[in-house]
Design a protein around this motif. Structure first.
Motif, PDB file in Angstrom:
ATOM      1  N   GLU A  85      12.105  -1.307  17.620  1.00 41.51           N
ATOM      2  CA  GLU A  85      11.205  -0.296  18.188  1.00 41.51           C
ATOM      3  C   GLU A  85      10.213   0.203  17.145  1.00 41.51           C
ATOM      4  N   LEU A  86      10.633   0.264  15.879  1.00 38.10           N
ATOM      5  CA  LEU A  86       9.696   0.676  14.835  1.00 38.10           C
ATOM      6  C   LEU A  86       8.597  -0.364  14.646  1.00 38.10           C
ATOM      7  N   ASN A  87       8.935  -1.642  14.778  1.00 35.64           N
ATOM      8  CA  ASN A  87       7.910  -2.689  14.688  1.00 35.64           C
ATOM      9  C   ASN A  87       6.901  -2.559  15.816  1.00 35.64           C
ATOM     10  N   VAL A  88       7.383  -2.208  17.000  1.00 36.03           N
ATOM     11  CA  VAL A  88       6.476  -1.997  18.130  1.00 36.03           C
ATOM     12  C   VAL A  88       5.553  -0.829  17.854  1.00 36.03           C
ATOM     13  N   LEU A  89       6.103   0.262  17.296  1.00 41.04           N
ATOM     14  CA  LEU A  89       5.273   1.423  16.964  1.00 41.04           C
ATOM     15  C   LEU A  89       4.227   1.072  15.910  1.00 41.04           C
ATOM     16  N   ARG A  90       4.617   0.264  14.921  1.00 38.94           N
ATOM     17  CA  ARG A  90       3.653  -0.129  13.899  1.00 38.94           C
ATOM     18  C   ARG A  90       2.548  -0.999  14.493  1.00 38.94           C
ATOM     19  N   SER A  91       2.899  -1.820  15.464  1.00 42.67           N
ATOM     20  CA  SER A  91       1.907  -2.723  16.071  1.00 42.67           C
ATOM     21  C   SER A  91       0.845  -1.962  16.861  1.00 42.67           C
ATOM     22  N   VAL A  92       1.162  -0.746  17.297  1.00 42.18           N
ATOM     23  CA  VAL A  92       0.183   0.053  18.048  1.00 42.18           C
ATOM     24  C   VAL A  92      -0.469   1.103  17.156  1.00 42.18           C
ATOM     25  N   GLY A  93      -0.300   0.954  15.836  1.00 48.76           N
ATOM     26  CA  GLY A  93      -0.991   1.815  14.896  1.00 48.76           C
ATOM     27  C   GLY A  93      -0.211   3.020  14.397  1.00 48.76           C
ATOM     28  N   TYR A  94       1.094   3.082  14.757  1.00 53.08           N
ATOM     29  CA  TYR A  94       1.912   4.208  14.297  1.00 53.08           C
ATOM     30  C   TYR A  94       2.568   3.796  12.985  1.00 53.08           C
ATOM     31  N   SER A  95       1.954   4.177  11.875  1.00 55.55           N
ATOM     32  CA  SER A  95       2.337   3.669  10.557  1.00 55.55           C
ATOM     33  C   SER A  95       3.601   4.358  10.033  1.00 55.55           C
ATOM     34  N   ASP A  96       4.085   3.866   8.886  1.00 52.92           N
ATOM     35  CA  ASP A  96       5.239   4.486   8.236  1.00 52.92           C
ATOM     36  C   ASP A  96       4.923   5.895   7.760  1.00 52.92           C
ATOM     37  N   THR A  97       3.658   6.149   7.450  1.00 52.57           N
ATOM     38  CA  THR A  97       3.272   7.509   7.072  1.00 52.57           C
ATOM     39  C   THR A  97       3.473   8.466   8.230  1.00 52.57           C
ATOM     40  N   HIS A  98       3.104   8.032   9.443  1.00 47.36           N
ATOM     41  CA  HIS A  98       3.324   8.862  10.636  1.00 47.36           C
ATOM     42  C   HIS A  98       4.814   9.112  10.854  1.00 47.36           C
ATOM     43  N   ILE A  99       5.622   8.071  10.636  1.00 44.49           N
ATOM     44  CA  ILE A  99       7.073   8.223  10.817  1.00 44.49           C
ATOM     45  C   ILE A  99       7.626   9.238   9.816  1.00 44.49           C
ATOM     46  N   THR A 100       7.158   9.157   8.557  1.00 45.42           N
ATOM     47  CA  THR A 100       7.612  10.097   7.535  1.00 45.42           C
ATOM     48  C   THR A 100       7.251  11.530   7.900  1.00 45.42           C
TER      49      THR A 100
END
Length: 358
Positions: A85-100
């Motif tokens: 699910e994190l890979n899916v979020l990254r693919s739509v522009g939700y970066s690791d910075t957003h997750i942090t």
């Protein structure tokens, strides 16, 4: 808050509540079992014993809550990463910075809760439990004396005998008190005695009236005897003094220049900082490979990091108490080091992921 942030927050808060309940349940069960096997339940009664268990749980909550959220972040984000699910979020522009930043904003109210417990609830719980602990454990406690019986303690060499008690159990009749220390013995007899109510400022004490006190030396060089109309006998120990310092209000600690009280104040103020830094550090342990299940080595490493932090925090507090480290930097040097470790760890993970994607 957008849908993605709400989803991540739910994945973190649900395990947080579950882990918190489990930790509180284990801690409460341990204390109930410990008190049932001691004289506390017999001295205070079942109702007061469970109140004491509740107070001990409030005191421990400032530590249990950061642990629970640390575990929740590791579990929640690992689950999202394992299911891709994190890979899916990254693919739509939700970066690791957003997750942090999402983890940070979720951790913020948890940190505030931990801080409120540490600054306000913990001192109050210590004040209440100190009085109840002293009542249950004090050797000079009229509640545990039954008329016509001798009570002895091998640890202190104390023997107490009471001929009678009144209805409320606070006024004693025909008191005999013997205590043996290195090189001398002391015998006190009194017509009556009175158990004073314990307070945070006063240690356990019994007031004796119309009696005699004998001091016998070993070897017999000079024995003494005095008559008294009123004698107050105190029972104090280092643990009681430690409890009263922890029970002091945060406002009172602000104006203190004593190293022990400075360390106590800094410990209370550091709880929110510790909660947030632990949550951010937990992010770095959630990069398990998708569909490979839980990485045992990752969870072991996370446990070791927490154990290292917890022991260093206790060491930092002890150094301030003993004057090894001054009030500035106090215990804050540890959190400065911890903050740099979090930044380096998150930066290393981000660089690793960027290299993998490229």
């Amino acid at each position: 808050m957008r849908i993605i942030e709400k989803y991540i927050a739910r994945e973190l808060l649900l395990p947080f509540f579950v882990v918190t309940l489990i930790l509180i349940g284990l801690f409460t069960s341990f204390n109930v079992a410990r008190f049932l096997t001691s004289a506390v339940s017999e001295t205070l009664g079942a109702g007061a014993m469970f109140k004491l268990v509740g107070l001990k749980t409030i005191i421990a909550a400032e530590v249990l809550i950061p642990i629970a959220f640390y575990v929740a972040v590791i579990y929640g984000l690992s689950r999202l990463n394992r299911d891709q699910e994190l890979n899916v979020l990254r693919s739509v522009g939700y970066s690791d910075t957003h997750i942090t930043f999402t983890v940070f904003w979720v951790a913020l109210p948890v940190a505030i809760l931990s801080g409120l417990l540490s600054v306000y609830a913990r001192p109050w719980a210590y004040a209440e439990s100190y009085i109840m602990d002293a009542q249950a454990q004090a050797e000079l406690n009229a509640d545990r004396f039954q008329p016509g019986r001798f009570y002895g303690s091998e640890k202190s060499g104390r023997v107490v005998f009471v001929r009678g008690k009144n209805e409320d159990g606070k006024r004693l009749e025909g008191v005999f008190h013997y205590v043996r220390t290195t090189g001398k013995s002391e015998i006190i007899t009194a017509t009556e005695g009175y158990q004073r109510e314990l307070t945070l400022e006063q240690p356990a004490r019994i007031e004796l009236f119309d009696g005699k006190a004998y001091r016998l030396t070993q070897p017999a060089v000079k024995d003494t005897m005095i008559r008294f109309e009123k004698l107050t006998y105190f029972n104090e120990d280092e643990q009681a003094m430690e409890s009263r310092r922890k029970a002091a209000s945060t406002r009172a600690l602000w104006s203190s220049e004593q190293p022990r009280e400075i360390a106590e104040l800094q410990w209370r103020l550091s709880r929110p900082v510790a909660t947030i830094l632990l949550a951010l550090m937990a992010i770095s342990f959630t990069k398990t490979a998708p569909r490979k299940g839980k990485n045992d080595k990752t969870f072991i490493a996370a446990a070791l990091v927490f154990a290292l932090y917890y022991n260093l925090s206790g060491l930092a507090k002890t150094w301030v108490e003993q004057g090894v480290v001054a009030a500035v930097p106090g215990i804050w040097w540890l959190y400065g080091v911890f903050f740099l470790a979090v930044i380096l760890r998150l930066w290393d993970i981000r660089a690793m992921l960027s290299a993998r994607q490229s």
